[in-house]
Design a protein around this motif. Structure first.
Motif, short mmCIF file in Angstrom:
data_model
loop_
_atom_site.label_atom_id
_atom_site.label_comp_id
_atom_site.label_asym_id
_atom_site.label_seq_id
_atom_site.Cartn_x
_atom_site.Cartn_y
_atom_site.Cartn_z
N ALA A 114 -4.01 2.47 -4.05
CA ALA A 114 -4.86 1.41 -4.61
C ALA A 114 -4.23 0.05 -4.36
CB ALA A 114 -5.08 1.64 -6.10
N GLN A 115 -2.90 0.03 -4.48
CA GLN A 115 -2.19 -1.22 -4.28
C GLN A 115 -2.29 -1.68 -2.82
OE1 GLN A 115 1.96 -1.06 -5.50
NE2 GLN A 115 1.44 -2.48 -7.16
N ALA A 116 -2.17 -0.71 -1.90
CA ALA A 116 -2.28 -1.03 -0.47
C ALA A 116 -3.67 -1.58 -0.16
CB ALA A 116 -2.00 0.21 0.37
N ALA B 255 -5.66 -3.02 -2.32
CA ALA B 255 -5.77 -4.33 -2.96
C ALA B 255 -5.09 -5.39 -2.10
CB ALA B 255 -5.15 -4.29 -4.35
N LYS B 256 -3.95 -5.01 -1.51
CA LYS B 256 -3.22 -5.91 -0.63
C LYS B 256 -4.09 -6.31 0.56
CE LYS B 256 1.79 -5.90 -0.07
NZ LYS B 256 2.93 -5.11 0.36
N GLU B 257 -4.73 -5.32 1.17
CA GLU B 257 -5.58 -5.57 2.33
C GLU B 257 -6.75 -6.47 1.97
OE1 GLU B 257 -5.33 -5.30 5.40
OE2 GLU B 257 -7.39 -5.53 6.11
N SER B 258 -7.39 -6.21 0.83
CA SER B 258 -8.52 -7.07 0.48
C SER B 258 -8.05 -8.46 0.08
CB SER B 258 -9.43 -6.43 -0.58
OG SER B 258 -8.71 -6.19 -1.75
N ASN B 259 -6.83 -8.54 -0.47
CA ASN B 259 -6.25 -9.86 -0.75
C ASN B 259 -6.06 -10.64 0.54
OD1 ASN B 259 -5.98 -10.00 -3.49
ND2 ASN B 259 -3.96 -9.04 -3.51
N ARG B 260 -5.57 -9.92 1.56
CA ARG B 260 -5.31 -10.57 2.84
C ARG B 260 -6.61 -11.10 3.44
NH1 ARG B 260 -5.42 -9.93 8.01
NH2 ARG B 260 -6.63 -8.04 7.77
N ARG B 261 -7.66 -10.25 3.39
CA ARG B 261 -8.96 -10.68 3.91
C ARG B 261 -9.50 -11.87 3.15
NH1 ARG B 261 -12.30 -5.33 5.70
NH2 ARG B 261 -10.48 -4.25 6.50
N ARG B 262 -9.30 -11.84 1.84
CA ARG B 262 -9.80 -12.94 1.02
C ARG B 262 -9.03 -14.22 1.36
NH1 ARG B 262 -10.18 -10.04 -3.48
NH2 ARG B 262 -8.03 -10.49 -3.92
N GLU B 263 -7.75 -14.07 1.61
CA GLU B 263 -6.92 -15.21 1.98
C GLU B 263 -7.44 -15.85 3.27
OE1 GLU B 263 -4.61 -17.76 0.72
OE2 GLU B 263 -4.68 -15.90 -0.42
N VAL B 264 -7.78 -14.99 4.26
CA VAL B 264 -8.31 -15.46 5.54
C VAL B 264 -9.63 -16.20 5.31
CG1 VAL B 264 -9.27 -14.74 7.77
CG2 VAL B 264 -7.15 -13.71 6.92
N VAL C 132 -1.61 -2.09 -12.72
CA VAL C 132 -1.19 -0.91 -11.98
C VAL C 132 0.33 -0.73 -12.11
CG1 VAL C 132 -0.91 0.08 -9.66
CG2 VAL C 132 -3.10 -0.89 -10.36
N GLU C 133 1.08 -1.80 -11.96
CA GLU C 133 2.54 -1.72 -12.05
C GLU C 133 2.98 -1.19 -13.41
OE1 GLU C 133 4.47 -5.38 -10.82
OE2 GLU C 133 3.15 -5.33 -9.07
N LEU C 134 2.37 -1.65 -14.47
CA LEU C 134 2.71 -1.18 -15.81
C LEU C 134 2.46 0.31 -15.93
CD1 LEU C 134 1.37 -4.04 -18.10
CD2 LEU C 134 3.75 -3.50 -17.55
N ASP C 135 1.30 0.78 -15.42
CA ASP C 135 0.94 2.18 -15.53
C ASP C 135 1.92 3.07 -14.79
OD1 ASP C 135 -1.15 1.63 -17.08
OD2 ASP C 135 -2.70 1.82 -15.55
N GLN C 136 2.45 2.59 -13.68
CA GLN C 136 3.33 3.41 -12.84
C GLN C 136 4.56 3.89 -13.57
OE1 GLN C 136 4.49 1.74 -9.11
NE2 GLN C 136 2.39 1.38 -8.53
N THR C 137 5.03 3.16 -14.54
CA THR C 137 6.26 3.53 -15.22
C THR C 137 6.09 4.77 -16.10
OG1 THR C 137 5.74 2.04 -17.04
CG2 THR C 137 7.08 1.15 -15.25
N ARG C 138 4.83 5.10 -16.43
CA ARG C 138 4.67 6.24 -17.32
C ARG C 138 3.67 7.28 -16.81
NH1 ARG C 138 0.03 4.90 -20.08
NH2 ARG C 138 -0.47 2.71 -20.06
N VAL C 139 3.42 7.32 -15.51
CA VAL C 139 2.54 8.35 -14.96
C VAL C 139 3.29 9.17 -13.91
CG1 VAL C 139 0.37 7.16 -15.42
CG2 VAL C 139 1.58 6.75 -13.27
N GLY C 140 2.75 10.36 -13.59
CA GLY C 140 3.42 11.28 -12.66
C GLY C 140 3.33 10.87 -11.22
N ARG C 141 3.82 11.75 -10.35
CA ARG C 141 3.94 11.45 -8.94
C ARG C 141 2.59 11.27 -8.26
NH1 ARG C 141 6.24 15.61 -5.31
NH2 ARG C 141 6.10 14.48 -3.36
N VAL C 142 1.63 12.17 -8.55
CA VAL C 142 0.32 12.10 -7.91
C VAL C 142 -0.37 10.79 -8.27
CG1 VAL C 142 -1.97 13.12 -7.77
CG2 VAL C 142 0.05 14.60 -7.79
#
Ligand SMILES: [Zn+2]
Length: 119
Positions: free
Chosen positions: A54-56, A58-67, A36-46
């Motif tokens: 998607a990142q948020a 992913a972060k939330e599901s990472n947190r749940r998985r960590e728990v 996702v980070e790589l894609d961000q450098t060459r895609v538009g605002r939307v």
């Protein structure tokens, strides 16, 4: 067999499988986040907003998985310490069918019910 009347080695095996599965998912989602980070450098605002959302998520599901991973590692440690299968609140044995469904359970069904009512 433990005093709680369950086959502890079977639960140890189950917990280790769950732990390994969670670790596998964690590894592959880390790779996905980097994509996702790589894609961000060459895609538009939307698309960037989509990516952030998607990142948020992913972060939330990472947190749940960590728990979940913490719980499983705790349970494995409790097996090693001979404490597994006993409620951490009232010290009564946790019902075998409850552990069957949720091998990482720390509370018996009564205490889990109370904890849900007064978190
Ligand atoms: Zn209890």
């Amino acid at each position: 067999m433990s005093a709680a009347g369950i086959d502890i080695e079977l639960f140890r095996k189950k917990l280790m499988e769950q732990r390994d599965a969670l670790r596998d998912v964690a590894d592959s989602s880390r790779e996905a986040a980097q994509t996702v980070e790589l894609d961000q450098t060459r895609v538009g605002r939307v698309s960037r907003m989509d990516a952030l959302q998607a990142q948020a998520m992913a972060k939330e599901s990472n947190r749940r998985r960590e728990v979940a991973l913490q719980r499983i590692q705790n349970a494995i440690r409790r097996i090693d310490e001979g404490e597994y299968g006993y409620c951490t609140a009232c010290a009564e044995p946790i019902a075998a069918d409850r552990l069957e469904v949720e091998p990482g359970a720390l509370l018996c069904i009564e205490c889990a019910g109370k904890a849900e009512q007064n978190p």
